[in-house]
Design a protein around this motif. Sequence first.
Motif, PDB file in Angstrom:
ATOM      1  N   TYR A 118       2.791 -23.587   4.215  1.00 43.56           N
ATOM      2  CA  TYR A 118       4.028 -23.560   3.421  1.00 43.56           C
ATOM      3  C   TYR A 118       5.012 -22.586   4.039  1.00 43.56           C
ATOM      4  CZ  TYR A 118       7.434 -22.407  -0.139  1.00 43.56           C
ATOM      5  OH  TYR A 118       8.617 -22.182  -0.790  1.00 43.56           O
ATOM      6  N   ASP A 119       6.281 -22.974   4.043  1.00 41.45           N
ATOM      7  CA  ASP A 119       7.357 -22.088   4.488  1.00 41.45           C
ATOM      8  C   ASP A 119       8.652 -22.595   3.882  1.00 41.45           C
ATOM      9  OD1 ASP A 119       9.444 -20.780   6.337  1.00 41.45           O
ATOM     10  OD2 ASP A 119       7.576 -19.990   7.155  1.00 41.45           O
ATOM     11  N   VAL A 120       9.582 -21.662   3.621  1.00 41.70           N
ATOM     12  CA  VAL A 120      10.865 -22.067   3.042  1.00 41.70           C
ATOM     13  C   VAL A 120      11.805 -22.630   4.096  1.00 41.70           C
ATOM     14  CG1 VAL A 120      10.729 -20.424   1.133  1.00 41.70           C
ATOM     15  CG2 VAL A 120      11.794 -19.712   3.288  1.00 41.70           C
ATOM     16  N   ARG A 121      11.523 -22.395   5.365  1.00 43.34           N
ATOM     17  CA  ARG A 121      12.413 -22.853   6.434  1.00 43.34           C
ATOM     18  C   ARG A 121      12.091 -24.288   6.824  1.00 43.34           C
ATOM     19  NH1 ARG A 121      10.833 -18.965  10.852  1.00 43.34           N
ATOM     20  NH2 ARG A 121       8.843 -19.262   9.772  1.00 43.34           N
ATOM     21  N   GLU A 122      13.117 -25.098   6.972  1.00 41.37           N
ATOM     22  CA  GLU A 122      12.940 -26.507   7.300  1.00 41.37           C
ATOM     23  C   GLU A 122      12.257 -26.690   8.647  1.00 41.37           C
ATOM     24  OE1 GLU A 122      12.896 -30.383   6.309  1.00 41.37           O
ATOM     25  OE2 GLU A 122      13.697 -28.771   5.052  1.00 41.37           O
ATOM     26  N   ALA A 123      12.701 -25.913   9.654  1.00 42.90           N
ATOM     27  CA  ALA A 123      12.108 -26.048  10.981  1.00 42.90           C
ATOM     28  C   ALA A 123      10.632 -25.666  10.962  1.00 42.90           C
ATOM     29  CB  ALA A 123      12.858 -25.169  11.979  1.00 42.90           C
ATOM     30  N   ALA A 124      10.289 -24.656  10.142  1.00 35.70           N
ATOM     31  CA  ALA A 124       8.895 -24.221  10.070  1.00 35.70           C
ATOM     32  C   ALA A 124       8.022 -25.288   9.422  1.00 35.70           C
ATOM     33  CB  ALA A 124       8.800 -22.913   9.291  1.00 35.70           C
ATOM     34  N   ARG A 160      15.470 -16.180   5.210  1.00 31.73           N
ATOM     35  CA  ARG A 160      16.396 -15.341   4.448  1.00 31.73           C
ATOM     36  C   ARG A 160      15.763 -14.967   3.114  1.00 31.73           C
ATOM     37  NH1 ARG A 160      18.467 -18.295   0.230  1.00 31.73           N
ATOM     38  NH2 ARG A 160      18.424 -20.570   0.446  1.00 31.73           N
ATOM     39  N   THR A 161      16.345 -13.974   2.464  1.00 31.13           N
ATOM     40  CA  THR A 161      15.908 -13.608   1.124  1.00 31.13           C
ATOM     41  C   THR A 161      16.415 -14.653   0.138  1.00 31.13           C
ATOM     42  OG1 THR A 161      15.960 -11.254   1.689  1.00 31.13           O
ATOM     43  CG2 THR A 161      15.975 -11.829  -0.651  1.00 31.13           C
ATOM     44  N   LEU A 162      15.540 -15.200  -0.683  1.00 29.20           N
ATOM     45  CA  LEU A 162      15.944 -16.215  -1.648  1.00 29.20           C
ATOM     46  C   LEU A 162      16.704 -15.594  -2.804  1.00 29.20           C
ATOM     47  CD1 LEU A 162      12.679 -18.376  -1.896  1.00 29.20           C
ATOM     48  CD2 LEU A 162      14.661 -18.741  -0.419  1.00 29.20           C
ATOM     49  N   SER A 163      17.577 -16.396  -3.416  1.00 34.46           N
ATOM     50  CA  SER A 163      18.285 -15.928  -4.611  1.00 34.46           C
ATOM     51  C   SER A 163      17.284 -15.782  -5.753  1.00 34.46           C
ATOM     52  CB  SER A 163      19.371 -16.923  -5.004  1.00 34.46           C
ATOM     53  OG  SER A 163      18.783 -18.127  -5.483  1.00 34.46           O
ATOM     54  N   GLU A 164      17.709 -15.159  -6.831  1.00 32.19           N
ATOM     55  CA  GLU A 164      16.806 -14.955  -7.962  1.00 32.19           C
ATOM     56  C   GLU A 164      16.297 -16.280  -8.523  1.00 32.19           C
ATOM     57  OE1 GLU A 164      16.831 -12.751 -12.355  1.00 32.19           O
ATOM     58  OE2 GLU A 164      18.402 -12.338 -10.892  1.00 32.19           O
ATOM     59  N   ASP A 165      17.183 -17.254  -8.653  1.00 31.71           N
ATOM     60  CA  ASP A 165      16.774 -18.556  -9.190  1.00 31.71           C
ATOM     61  C   ASP A 165      15.844 -19.280  -8.216  1.00 31.71           C
ATOM     62  OD1 ASP A 165      18.220 -18.147 -11.484  1.00 31.71           O
ATOM     63  OD2 ASP A 165      19.955 -19.327 -10.837  1.00 31.71           O
ATOM     64  N   GLU A 166      16.179 -19.211  -6.917  1.00 32.62           N
ATOM     65  CA  GLU A 166      15.326 -19.852  -5.918  1.00 32.62           C
ATOM     66  C   GLU A 166      13.946 -19.201  -5.889  1.00 32.62           C
ATOM     67  OE1 GLU A 166      18.697 -21.159  -2.597  1.00 32.62           O
ATOM     68  OE2 GLU A 166      17.737 -19.198  -2.512  1.00 32.62           O
ATOM     69  N   GLY A 167      13.923 -17.872  -5.967  1.00 28.15           N
ATOM     70  CA  GLY A 167      12.657 -17.167  -5.966  1.00 28.15           C
ATOM     71  C   GLY A 167      11.795 -17.520  -7.169  1.00 28.15           C
ATOM     72  N   ALA A 168      12.440 -17.673  -8.329  1.00 29.53           N
ATOM     73  CA  ALA A 168      11.700 -18.026  -9.549  1.00 29.53           C
ATOM     74  C   ALA A 168      11.110 -19.429  -9.433  1.00 29.53           C
ATOM     75  CB  ALA A 168      12.619 -17.923 -10.759  1.00 29.53           C
ATOM     76  N   ALA A 169      11.897 -20.357  -8.874  1.00 34.56           N
ATOM     77  CA  ALA A 169      11.413 -21.728  -8.698  1.00 34.56           C
ATOM     78  C   ALA A 169      10.257 -21.772  -7.705  1.00 34.56           C
ATOM     79  CB  ALA A 169      12.546 -22.628  -8.230  1.00 34.56           C
ATOM     80  N   GLN A 170      10.378 -20.998  -6.628  1.00 29.95           N
ATOM     81  CA  GLN A 170       9.299 -20.938  -5.642  1.00 29.95           C
ATOM     82  C   GLN A 170       8.030 -20.378  -6.273  1.00 29.95           C
ATOM     83  OE1 GLN A 170       9.208 -19.439  -1.201  1.00 29.95           O
ATOM     84  NE2 GLN A 170       9.128 -17.658  -2.533  1.00 29.95           N
ATOM     85  N   GLN A 171       8.185 -19.296  -7.038  1.00 33.58           N
ATOM     86  CA  GLN A 171       7.009 -18.673  -7.641  1.00 33.58           C
ATOM     87  C   GLN A 171       6.302 -19.611  -8.605  1.00 33.58           C
ATOM     88  OE1 GLN A 171       6.037 -15.187  -6.742  1.00 33.58           O
ATOM     89  NE2 GLN A 171       4.305 -16.511  -7.232  1.00 33.58           N
ATOM     90  N   GLN A 172       7.079 -20.348  -9.370  1.00 31.69           N
ATOM     91  CA  GLN A 172       6.489 -21.298 -10.311  1.00 31.69           C
ATOM     92  C   GLN A 172       5.675 -22.356  -9.565  1.00 31.69           C
ATOM     93  OE1 GLN A 172       9.368 -23.287 -12.792  1.00 31.69           O
ATOM     94  NE2 GLN A 172       7.815 -24.189 -14.130  1.00 31.69           N
TER      95      GLN A 172
END
Length: 382
Positions: A195-201, A228-240
């Motif tokens: 898993y990675d947040v980067r598309e290329a990864a 990059r550092t995710l926004s608060e909403d993005e981070g919450a969605a990722q964590q869920q």
Amino acid sequence: MATVGVLRETAGRERRVALTPDGAGRLRKQDVSVLVEAGAGSRAWFGDIDYEGAGAVVVTREQVYAESDVLLCLHPPEDVVAARPGQLLVGLLGPLTDLDLAQRLASAGITAISLDLLPRTLSRAQSMDALTSQANVAGYKAALLAAEAYAGFFPMLMTAAGTTRPAQVLVLGAGVAGLQAIATARRLGALVTGYDVREAARADIASTGAAVLDVSVPRGDGEGGYARTLSEDEGAAQQQGLDAAIPRFDVVITTAQVPGGPAPRLVSGNALAGMRPGSVLVDLASTVDGGNVEGSIPDTRVVTDAGITIIGAGNLASTVPAAASTAYARNLLALLTQLMPRGEVVLDLDDDVQAAVVVTHGGRLVNPRVRAALADFKEIRS
């Protein structure tokens, strides 16, 4: 001709050395004098006699400081105040996370080069990329460490006693360390997901033959090939999404880091609560400031009351000292070849590689990234 000095690392658990006997021999062939502190390579199984055989001179630490034009290290020396103005210090100095050190080096008139500032997008600098070489070692060792700690088998085994299912391994972060962990775990026979947040990864994960975990988070590609550092909403969605996915796995290896910032928390208490007894987590981002896994402690193996093993492994490359030192020494040699084309140090801050890695020079803090980080820090404090 310039003299290059090699310092013994002072960090307690560090076993690597900045220059191997082979590297010293290569410098001597260029008529560069090499001074090595006595015992500098002993924890990586490189003896003083090996350095002397390569043409280096083994001396005291005081002599290395006094007689060298260039000082080589991995981590910033605890006694860096012993360096004199005009000396060149080269290592993984971490100036984005230790701004006080950067200012002290500037005040002391030391020219400091930090290889952890090297952008991975500079193709001509790939041979100098120490972060990549050390991450490669760490990713390999992480998979072995996880396999050793796991109470089952990584591969599927078919025996007269029955069939054992393969371990389900999840690797979070698909940079160099993550991709090497994926590749090594697959060689050991595990079923691996990345898993990675980067598309290329994500594409890199798929190219290894591993499955790709999708938690429906927007792309997190940042500058220089890093996340990059995710926004608060993005981070919450990722964590869920991760909280729901992680308990399905037997082993989780985390490698996610953000340059100049704290490592993102990816494995929460909620995820840990859902994992099966006997599960193993290896956190390559574990530091005193935190890590990817809640409850990880640097250089420590913890078994929770629920039977889950959490291993804080932020300095794994040091546990493979000979291979890691050899790779790091080659990175330094590539840099020194550019800095010392005729045996003398020649700085050119208009050169894109040097501009990226030179932190201090002439009594000033000259690196734009470090200066920006310092300005942000002062603004926050005010």
